[in-house]
Design an enzyme around this catalytic site. Structure first.
Site, PDB file in Angstrom:
ATOM      1  CD  GLU A 180      -2.893  -1.179   2.316  1.00 52.40           C
ATOM      2  OE1 GLU A 180      -4.082  -1.440   2.083  1.00 52.40           O
ATOM      3  OE2 GLU A 180      -2.468  -0.982   3.455  1.00 52.40           O
TER       4      GLU A 180
ATOM      5  CB  CYS B 172       2.803   7.741   3.018  1.00 45.45           C
ATOM      6  SG  CYS B 172       3.262   6.621   4.350  1.00 45.45           S
TER       7      CYS B 172
ATOM      8  CB  CYS C 175       7.080  -4.426   9.048  1.00 45.94           C
ATOM      9  SG  CYS C 175       8.360  -3.528   9.958  1.00 45.94           S
TER      10      CYS C 175
ATOM     11  CB  CYS D  66       5.874  -1.799  16.555  1.00 41.11           C
ATOM     12  SG  CYS D  66       7.574  -1.390  16.086  1.00 41.11           S
TER      13      CYS D  66
ATOM     14  CB  CYS E 200       2.562  -1.280  13.981  1.00 41.20           C
ATOM     15  SG  CYS E 200       2.659  -0.990  12.194  1.00 41.20           S
TER      16      CYS E 200
ATOM     17  CD  GLU F 243      13.101   0.393  10.283  1.00 44.60           C
ATOM     18  OE1 GLU F 243      12.162   0.850  10.958  1.00 44.60           O
ATOM     19  OE2 GLU F 243      14.048   1.097   9.894  1.00 44.60           O
TER      20      GLU F 243
ATOM     21  CB  SER G 284       9.723   7.081   9.574  1.00 47.73           C
ATOM     22  OG  SER G 284       9.290   6.718  10.872  1.00 47.73           O
TER      23      SER G 284
ATOM     24  CB  CYS H   2       0.379   6.254  11.542  1.00 47.08           C
ATOM     25  SG  CYS H   2       0.804   7.844  10.941  1.00 47.08           S
TER      26      CYS H   2
END
Ligand code: SAH
Length: 352
Positions: free
Chosen positions: A89, A102, A109, A113, A116, A159, A190, A332
Site C-alpha cells: 500500500e 507515503c 515488516c 511493534c 502496528c 522498516e 522513518s 499510520c
C-alpha cells in the site's frame, strides 16, 4: 534488464556495454521519471538504434493499481500489485501543508511493534529499489502530479533501514536531477533506529530527513512496545542521534505513538523531555489509531494536550499528528494486506 532497477550510473554502464554513449542515461531518466513516458518508441530525442536497444534489451517493471480508495479528508490509499503478485500500500496525503506520498519499503515488516497492524503481517520480503520508486511513478501518474512538487515519507509498510541498500538506491533515483529531482530535504525516512544502519546513513550522499519512532522514554517501556529495542536500546539510539550530521536548522523528528495509560502519563512526558534535552529534535505525537487486534486504546484529547503541554514547557518543539484517512484504514500503522502467504522470512521475523 529492468530499467526500473537502475540508478543513473548503472544505466550508463548498461548503455556503454551495449555500444551506446553514457550521456543517454540522462535523457532516458528524463523520459521515464520526469515526463512519465515509458514507451521507447515515444522517446523522440533518442536515435532509432538506441530506441531499438531499449525495446529489445530492457524492460520497465511498474506496479499496478488494483484498488484505490479516497478518504473524506482527501487522503488516498493505493493497493499496488507487484510483479510477483505480492501487494503493498502507498498513501497520498494532500495539504499537510504540502502534498505527501507515503511509501512502503517492504512487503510486511519484521519489527512487530505491538501497536502496528503492518507488524502483525511479519516480513514477507524486501521491496526492490524499482518497486519503491515505482510507487512514486504510479501515484504521480494516477494523481496527475508529474509537474507538482511533493514530499516523500518512508512511513508506509516496512522498516526502511532493514532494507538498506534498496532504499538508498531508491532515494538516489528519486533525487536524481535528470529524474524526479526530489530534493533530499523533501524526503523523510522513518525508522525504529537500527543502530548500524543509522551510522551508515550518516554518510550517505542522498541524506533524507530523519524520523525516529521512539514511542517511550525508557528501555523497560520501549522494549515492550518495540521489540527491537531489546537489541538497540534508547540510550544508544539517542547517542547516535546526537552524532547524526544535521544540516543547519534541521532537526530529528521523534515520533511518539500515544497509548492510553501506557506511555501517555505526565511522568512519561517529563522523562521524554529529559531524554531529548540537548538533541536537536522535534516531537511528533501520534495518538494511537486503534484497530481490532491492537491491544491498546487511544488516549483522550485531554491526555494528548496535557502530554504536549509538558513537552512544550520543557522547551521542546511538539506537534500532534492529525490522523489522515482513518476511514479507509490509510492512517499510520493501519497498512496491512490481508491474506498473503506466510513465508520463511516471516518465521524468521518472529525470532528477531
Ligand atoms: N518502520 C518505520 C516506518 C513505518 S512509519 C518506523 O517504525 O518508523 C509508521 C509510523 O506510524 C511509525 O512512527 C509507527 O510507529 C507509527 N504507527 C504504527 N502503528 C500505529 C498506530 N496504530 N497508530 C498510530 N501510529 C502508528
Amino acid at each position: 534488464m529492468d530499467l526500473a532497477e537502475l540508478d543513473r550510473p548503472m544505466l550508463e554502464v548498461a548503455l556503454d556495454e551495449r555500444g551506446h554513449q553514457r550521456f543517454h542515461a540522462g535523457q532516458i531518466f528524463r523520459w521515464v521519471y520526469h515526463r512519465g513516458v515509458i514507451d521507447p518508441a515515444a522517446m523522440t530525442d533518442l536515435s532509432r538504434d538506441l530506441r531499438a536497444t531499449l525495446a529489445n534489451s530492457f524492460t520497465l517493471s511498474t506496479p499496478e493499481i488494483v484498488q484505490r480508495e479516497k478518504s473524506i479528508d482527501g487522503t488516498e490509499k493505493f493497493l499496488l500489485c507487484l510483479a510477483d503478485g505480492r501487494t503493498i500500500e502507498s498513501v497520498f496525503i494532500p495539504d499537510t501543508p504540502s502534498m505527501t506520498f507515503c511509501l512502503s519499503t517492504q512487503v510486511g515488516c519484521a519489527m512487530a511493534c505491538r501497536f502496528c497492524l503492518t507488524g502483525k503481517m511479519g516480513l514477507v520480503r524486501n521491496l526492490s529499489a524499482g518497486e519503491i520508486v515505482g510507487q512514486v511513478r504510479v501515484l504521480a501518474d494516477a494523481l496527475r502530479m508529474r509537474d507538482t512538487r511533493f514530499n516523500i515519507v518512508l512511513m508506509g509498510m516496512g522498516e526502511p533501514l532493514h532494507n538498506y541498500d534498496e532504499t538508498m538506491k531508491a532515494l538516489r533515483i528519486l533525487a536524481d536531477k535528470q529524474g524526479f529531482a526530489i530534493s533530499p530535504r523533501r524526503i523523510t525516512l522513518s525508522t525504529v533506529g537500527l543502530l548500524q544502519a543509522l551510522e551508515k546513513l550518516a554518510h550517505e550522499p542522498v541524506m533524507p530527513n530523519l524520523a525516529i519512532s521512539l514511542h517511550a522514554p525508557t528501555d523497560a517501556q520501549r522494549g515492550d512496545l518495540v521489540p527491537i529495542n531489546r537489541k538497540y536500546g534508547v540510550t544508544d539510539i539517542i547517542a547516535a542521534c546526537k552524532r547524526f550530521p544535521l544540516k543547519r536548522r534541521s532537526r530529528i523528528t521523534f515520533e511518539y505513538v500515544l497509548l492510553a495509560g501506557v506511555n501517555d502519563r505526565p511522568d512519561d512526558a517529563r522523562r521524554l523531555a529529559t531524554l531529548l534535552a540537548g538533541v536537536k529534535s522535534k516531537v511528533n505525537l501520534i495518538p494511537l489509531n486503534a484497530a481490532a487486534g491492537i491491544p491498546f486504546d487511544r488516549p483522550s484529547d485531554e491526555a494528548v494536550d496535557r502530554f504536549a503541554q509538558i513537552l512544550a514547557d520543557h522547551h521542546l518543539t511538539v506537534s500532534v499528528r492529525k490522523s489522515r484517512g482513518r476511514d479507509i484504514r490509510a492512517a499510520c500503522g493501519q497498512l496491512i494486506v490481508e491474506g498473503q502467504k506466510k513465508s520463511a522470512a516471516q518465521q524468521l521475523a518472529v525470532m528477531m
